[in-house]
Motif scaffolding. Structure first.
Motif, mmCIF file in Angstrom:
data_model
loop_
_atom_site.group_PDB
_atom_site.id
_atom_site.type_symbol
_atom_site.label_atom_id
_atom_site.label_comp_id
_atom_site.label_asym_id
_atom_site.label_seq_id
_atom_site.Cartn_x
_atom_site.Cartn_y
_atom_site.Cartn_z
ATOM 1 N N ASN A 171 -7.790 2.558 0.901
ATOM 2 C CA ASN A 171 -6.413 3.377 0.598
ATOM 3 C C ASN A 171 -6.598 4.110 -1.060
ATOM 4 O O ASN A 171 -6.068 3.935 -2.040
ATOM 5 C CB ASN A 171 -5.485 2.511 1.191
ATOM 6 N N HIS A 172 -7.994 3.765 -1.152
ATOM 7 C CA HIS A 172 -8.659 3.504 -2.572
ATOM 8 C C HIS A 172 -7.793 2.943 -3.893
ATOM 9 O O HIS A 172 -8.077 3.333 -5.133
ATOM 10 C CB HIS A 172 -8.456 5.187 -2.986
ATOM 11 N N THR B 62 0.836 3.754 -2.927
ATOM 12 C CA THR B 62 0.452 5.251 -2.832
ATOM 13 C C THR B 62 1.433 6.562 -3.183
ATOM 14 O O THR B 62 1.424 7.001 -3.429
ATOM 15 C CB THR B 62 0.374 5.359 -1.101
ATOM 16 N N GLU B 63 3.138 6.042 -3.391
ATOM 17 C CA GLU B 63 3.840 6.833 -3.975
ATOM 18 C C GLU B 63 4.029 6.621 -5.528
ATOM 19 O O GLU B 63 4.174 7.554 -5.304
ATOM 20 C CB GLU B 63 5.486 6.113 -3.424
ATOM 21 N N VAL C 190 1.117 -1.415 0.166
ATOM 22 C CA VAL C 190 0.075 -0.058 -0.433
ATOM 23 C C VAL C 190 1.212 1.997 0.001
ATOM 24 O O VAL C 190 1.153 2.184 -0.794
ATOM 25 C CB VAL C 190 -1.233 0.089 1.071
ATOM 26 N N ARG D 261 1.208 6.707 -7.360
ATOM 27 C CA ARG D 261 0.772 7.098 -7.899
ATOM 28 C C ARG D 261 -0.147 8.391 -7.535
ATOM 29 O O ARG D 261 -0.007 9.283 -7.924
ATOM 30 C CB ARG D 261 -1.153 6.307 -6.643
ATOM 31 N N GLN D 262 0.735 8.764 -6.282
ATOM 32 C CA GLN D 262 0.906 10.403 -6.488
ATOM 33 C C GLN D 262 2.311 11.208 -7.267
ATOM 34 O O GLN D 262 2.010 12.152 -7.305
ATOM 35 C CB GLN D 262 1.730 10.633 -4.670
#
Length: 165
Positions: free
Chosen positions: A143-144, A102-103, A98, A105-106
């Motif tokens: 967390n989408h 997340t990294e 996750v 995706r950002q």
């Protein structure tokens, strides 16, 4: 391979075709691939771990797939303390996946690229990990991210698994 500290986690990845890369190079390569080649892409992040006498060995994998045209992957492997509890190991794998997803995706959002990212968890309806399915799918949803489990979680159960051995 020694114990990995939080400061160096995810800093270097291996590519079967490009060798050792810094995380920034991996992200840049993903960005370039997605923005320069037409067609949809899928990014999948998965993790696996293996308990050994010297500690717990983890592998994190980022796959970039262009459906119908193949893909590539990048992996990071490291060792941590020995997690004797299966639940601790499975949840640690999921948290690493996750965090890395997340990294990615950002990074892509900051460059105005909207490519879906999925998670692959090394759990399934057969065996002792079945009791973690709902919790990990909820973690992904919170967390989408969309997540998949065995037998559809090849990024974790096949690719990452190979690098924990």
């Amino acid at each position: 391979m020694g114990l990995t500290s939080a400061n160096t986690l995810f800093d270097r990845f291996h590519s079967p075709t490009r060798g050792l890369l810094a995380k920034e190079e991996v992200f840049s390569h993903i960005e370039h691939t997605i923005s320069s080649i037409g067609g949809p892409f899928e990014i999948i992040v998965g993790a696996d771990s293996q308990l050994k006498s010297r500690g717990t060995f983890f592998a994190l994998v980022i796959t970039v797939i262009r459906p119908g045209h193949g893909g590539t992957f990048f992996y990071h492997k490291f060792q941590e303390r020995r997690y004797s509890s299966l639940q601790q190991r499975i949840f640690q794998e999921a948290m690493y996946a996750v965090g890395l997803a997340t990294e990615v995706r950002q990074y892509l959002r900051d460059r105005h690229l909207d490519t879906p990212i999925r998670l692959h968890f090394d759990i399934g309806t057969n065996g002792p990990t079945r009791k973690f399915i709902q919790s990990l799918l909820s973690l992904a949803e919170t967390n989408h991210f969309r997540a998949e489990i065995k037998p559809n979680s090849f990024c974790a159960s096949t690719i990452a698994d190979k690098y924990t051995k």
